[in-house]
Design a protein around this motif. Structure first.
Motif, PDB file in Angstrom:
ATOM      1  N   ASP A  57       0.825  -1.213   0.000  1.00 16.48           N
ATOM      2  CA  ASP A  57       0.000   0.000   0.000  1.00 16.48           C
ATOM      3  C   ASP A  57       0.858   1.261   0.000  1.00 16.48           C
ATOM      4  OD1 ASP A  57      -2.412  -1.187  -0.121  1.00 16.48           O
ATOM      5  OD2 ASP A  57      -2.802  -1.145   2.045  1.00 16.48           O
ATOM      6  N   GLU A  69       4.406 -11.066  -7.311  1.00 17.26           N
ATOM      7  CA  GLU A  69       3.511 -10.408  -6.356  1.00 17.26           C
ATOM      8  C   GLU A  69       2.078 -10.606  -6.819  1.00 17.26           C
ATOM      9  OE1 GLU A  69       4.639  -6.521  -4.953  1.00 17.26           O
ATOM     10  OE2 GLU A  69       6.623  -6.752  -5.834  1.00 17.26           O
ATOM     11  N   VAL A  70       1.137 -10.408  -5.921  1.00 15.00           N
ATOM     12  CA  VAL A  70      -0.275 -10.628  -6.267  1.00 15.00           C
ATOM     13  C   VAL A  70      -1.097  -9.433  -5.790  1.00 15.00           C
ATOM     14  CG1 VAL A  70      -0.108 -13.155  -6.126  1.00 15.00           C
ATOM     15  CG2 VAL A  70      -0.706 -11.839  -4.078  1.00 15.00           C
ATOM     16  N   PRO A  71      -2.312  -9.273  -6.346  1.00 18.18           N
ATOM     17  CA  PRO A  71      -3.177  -8.178  -5.885  1.00 18.18           C
ATOM     18  C   PRO A  71      -3.535  -8.349  -4.407  1.00 18.18           C
ATOM     19  CG  PRO A  71      -4.039  -9.189  -7.891  1.00 18.18           C
ATOM     20  CD  PRO A  71      -2.916 -10.052  -7.429  1.00 18.18           C
ATOM     21  N   LYS A  72      -3.962  -7.231  -3.821  1.00 20.37           N
ATOM     22  CA  LYS A  72      -4.228  -7.197  -2.376  1.00 20.37           C
ATOM     23  C   LYS A  72      -5.204  -8.294  -1.922  1.00 20.37           C
ATOM     24  CE  LYS A  72      -5.157  -3.417   0.811  1.00 20.37           C
ATOM     25  NZ  LYS A  72      -5.442  -1.975   0.807  1.00 20.37           N
ATOM     26  N   ASN A  73      -6.324  -8.451  -2.618  1.00 19.56           N
ATOM     27  CA  ASN A  73      -7.338  -9.417  -2.167  1.00 19.56           C
ATOM     28  C   ASN A  73      -6.808 -10.847  -2.207  1.00 19.56           C
ATOM     29  OD1 ASN A  73      -9.152  -7.477  -1.550  1.00 19.56           O
ATOM     30  ND2 ASN A  73     -10.271  -7.613  -3.517  1.00 19.56           N
ATOM     31  N   TYR A  75      -3.651 -11.655  -1.928  1.00 22.48           N
ATOM     32  CA  TYR A  75      -2.676 -11.745  -0.833  1.00 22.48           C
ATOM     33  C   TYR A  75      -3.405 -12.065   0.475  1.00 22.48           C
ATOM     34  CZ  TYR A  75       0.711 -10.320   2.720  1.00 22.48           C
ATOM     35  OH  TYR A  75       1.536 -10.305   3.820  1.00 22.48           O
TER      36      TYR A  75
END
Lengths: 399, 143
Positions: A57, A69-73, A75
Motif C-alpha cells: 500500500d 507479487e499478487v493483488p491485495k485481495n 494476498y
C-alpha cells in the motif's frame, strides 16, 4: 573398545548423516509446535489486514525485482489460508500439503519486502524448510494414525540430513549472535545493554520490579559484568550443544536463556521457536532405554503412567519386572558409562556398552529424559543434588 | 541423484551461512547473519520536500493529496521526527529511509511541484553522537 563404539571417521559420519535412517520422532514433535508458532508470527500481518493494509500500500522494499507479487485481495486470501494450513501441520493431517503451504507462504511473504526481515522469521523459515525436507508427518500425526488403520503404517525413520543442517543453523544462531557481541567493544563493555535499560527504565519503574532491582539494572558496572556473562552464555550454548557430553547442560541453559529473553525483550516468536528447536538435539533413536517397573505396586503403576504420558520422544521401552525400577541404557545414551554419583544404586551393565540404574537413580534418570520435565529436573543431575534426590526417591520407593 | 542433491544442498547452505556471517559488517541490515541486539542506537529525521522554486517544506504538511505517514508505514519511518530506538540499528534505518525517499519520489504522480526529498538523518550509536547524515531522494521529473 568394541567395533560398535569405535569412533567413526569423518567420511563415515557424513555417510551416516545422509544415508542412515534415524527416528523422525523429534521432528514430528517439532512439527506439532511449529503450527502455532506460524500462526503467532502471522499476527502482525493479520492486524494489518484487519486495518485494510498490506505491504504494497505504501513504501516497500522488494528483495528481488523479479519476485512474484499478487493483488491485495489475493494476498489476503493466501494469508488467511495459512491459518488452517498451520493447524493441519500441527495435527499432522494432509501433512505434505500443510507443510508445503506453510513453507510456501511464509517464505514468499518473507521475501516480498525487506522490512519483513527479522531474525526470528528467518529462523522460522529455516525450521519450516527442515520440516519440508523430511517426512515429519509420518509420526505423531493423524496421517500416521490413518495409515495404521489402513494396515499400511508409515515408516518412522528416514535419513535426517536436513535435521543435521538445522543443528548447524542453530549453532550459527548462537555463535553468530554471541561471536558478534564478543568482537564488539561496546557490547563487551556493557554499554549496549546499559543504554537499552536506561531508555526503558520508565517501564521498569512502572512494573512490579522492586526499586533496588531497578537501581541495580541501571548501574553501568552491573552491565559491565552482565554483558560478559550474556556473551559467554550464548557461546557456551553453541559449543555445549555441539558435543554430546555437554549437550544436556547446554540444552538446559538454552531453555532458560530463551525464557528470560522472551520475557525481557521483544523477540516475537524467537523464544518459542528456539525452545521447540531444542528437540532436534535429542538422540534420534527410539526405545534405546529399558525401564523395568513393577506395575503391581501403586508407585510402579504411577511411574509407568507418567513415563507413558511424557515420553514424547519414545526413548523408553517399559517392561514388567519385580522390585524397584531398573533402567538399562544402551550404547551412547548413557552420559558416562558406569560413573554415576550414586554408586550404591548403579552397577555396570551386562554388556560393555550398557549402564544399569536401580531404584531412585533409575527414576531420576528417567525423568531427566522426559522433554517436559527436563528443564525443571536437570539441575538435580548435579553431583551433590543428585545424591540427595536419589536418596529421597529411594526412600519413597521403599515406603 | 537424490543422494547427490541432498549433499549439494547441505553444503551450499553451510557455505552460504558462513558467507552471510562474514559479510555482515558490510550489510546495513545484516541479513542472515544472526546479529540481534548488536547495538543500541536511536534516530530522528527531519524530512523536507524541495520544490522547483527552491522552497523547503516539511513532509509533516500533506501535499497534493499525499500524507507521508500513509505513504511510508514500515519500520517506524512514518513518523520520522522525534528520537526513537532503532530496533535493527541506525544503519538499517538509514538504508530504509533512503529507499523510502526514493520510493516516495517515484510514486507520487499527482505532485507537480516537488523536485526531490531531503532528510537530515540524526542518530546516536551506543550513547555516542548525535551524528547527522543528509539523505536525498532521486530527482523527480516534474512536468
Amino acid at each position: 573398545m568394541t567395533t560398535a563404539n569405535r569412533p567413526l571417521g569423518l567420511r563415515a559420519r557424513l555417510d551416516a548423516i545422509f544415508d542412515e535412517p534415524r527416528s523422525l520422532r523429534a521432528l514430528g514433535l517439532l512439527r506439532i509446535f511449529v503450527g502455532p508458532i506460524v500462526l503467532l508470527h502471522l499476527v502482525p500481518f493479520l492486524e494489518d489486514m484487519a486495518a485494510g493494509h498490506y505491504y504494497a500500500d505504501g513504501f516497500y522494499s522488494p528483495w528481488f525485482a523479479w519476485f512474484p507479487e499478487v493483488p491485495k485481495n489475493l494476498y489476503f486470501a493466501l494469508l488467511v489460508a495459512t491459518l488452517p494450513a498451520a493447524l493441519l501441520l500441527t495435527a499432522g493431517l494432509f501433512t505434505r500439503f500443510a507443510k508445503v503451504y506453510c513453507w510456501g507462504f511464509v517464505t514468499w511473504n518473507y521475501f516480498l519486502c525487506q522490512t519483513h526481515f527479522h531474525n526470528n522469521r528467518t529462523f522460522l523459515l529455516v525450521v519450516l524448510t527442515t520440516l519440508l525436507l523430511t517426512p515429519c508427518g509420518n509420526v505423531l500425526s493423524l496421517d500416521a494414525w490413518r495409515a495404521r488403520r489402513r494396515g499400511a503404517p508409515l515408516p518412522e525413520v528416514a535419513p535426517l540430513w536436513a535435521m543435521y543442517l538445522l543443528r548447524f543453523e542453530a549453532l550459527a544462531v548462537y555463535l553468530g549472535s554471541g561471536g558478534s557481541k564478543l568482537f564488539e567493544p561496546d557490547w563487551r563493555a556493557g554499554i549496549v545493554t546499559w543504554d537499552r535499560v536506561l531508555r526503558y527504565r520508565h517501564l521498569l519503574e512502572e512494573s512490579i520490579a522492586p526499586t533496588w532491582f531497578v537501581e541495580l539494572l541501571s548501574e553501568q558496572s552491573f552491565h559491565a559484568a552482565f554483558a560478559k556473562i550474556a556473551i559467554a552464555t550464548e557461546i557456551f550454548i553453541a559449543l555445549g550443544l555441539a558435543f554430546r557430553r555437554t549437550r544436556y547442560t547446554a540444552a538446559f541453559v538454552a531453555f532458560w536463556f530463551h525464557v528470560v529473553i522472551g520475557v525481557a525483550l521483544a523477540v516475537q516468536v524467537f523464544s518459542y521457536l528456539a525452545v521447540a528447536a531444542l528437540l532436534i538435539w535429542a538422540t534420534p533413536t527410539v526405545r534405546d532405554r529399558t525401564l523395568a517397573i513393577d506395575e503391581r505396586t501403586p508407585q510402579g503403576k504411577r511411574l509407568a503412567r507418567r513415563i507413558r504420558r511424557l515420553d514424547w520422544l519414545a526413548r523408553f521401552e517399559l517392561v514388567p519386572d519385580e522390585g524397584p525400577p531398573r533402567l538399562t541404557e544402551r550404547d551412547g545414551s548413557a552420559a558416562s558409562a558406569g560413573s554415576t554419583a550414586d554408586g550404591s544404586a548403579t552397577s555396570a551393565g551386562s554388556a560393555a556398552d550398557e549402564t544399569v540404574h536401580v531404584g531412585g537413580a533409575a527414576v531420576a534418570r528417567a525423568y531427566l529424559r522426559l522433554p517436559l520435565l527436563f528443564p525443571f529436573v536437570a539441575p538435580f543431575a548435579l553431583p551433590g543434588l543428585r545424591r540427595l534426590v536419589v536418596a529421597r526417591l529411594d526412600r519413597r520407593w521403599r515406603s | 541423484m537424490r543422494r547427490l542433491l541432498s549433499r549439494a544442498f547441505f553444503f551450499v547452505v553451510v557455505a552460504l551461512q558462513v558467507y552471510f556471517i562474514a559479510r555482515a559488517p558490510q550489510d546495513p541490515h545484516k541479513h542472515f547473519a544472526w546479529r540481534p541486539f548488536n547495538e543500541s542506537d536511536t534516530w530522528s529525521a527531519d524530512i523536507d520536500r524541495i520544490t522547483r522554486d527552491g522552497r523547503r517544506i516539511p513532509i509533516e504538511e500533506p501535499w497534493s493529496g499525499y500524507v507521508w505517514g500513509e505513504l511510508v508505514r514500515q519500520r517506524g519511518l512514518g513518523v520520522p521526527r522525534g528520537w526513537r530506538h532503532a530496533s535493527s540499528g541506525a544503519k538499517s534505518t538509514q538504508a530504509f529511509l533512503q529507499e523510502a525517499l526514493d520510493w516516495v519520489a517515484t510514486h507520487t504522480p499527482e505532485d507537480r511541484e516537488s523536485l526531490y526529498y531531503e532528510a537530515q538523518f540524526h542518530f546516536t550509536r551506543n550513547r555516542r553522537g548525535p551524528y547527522t547524515v543528509v539523505l536525498r531522494s532521486v530527482e523527480r521529473e516534474v512536468p
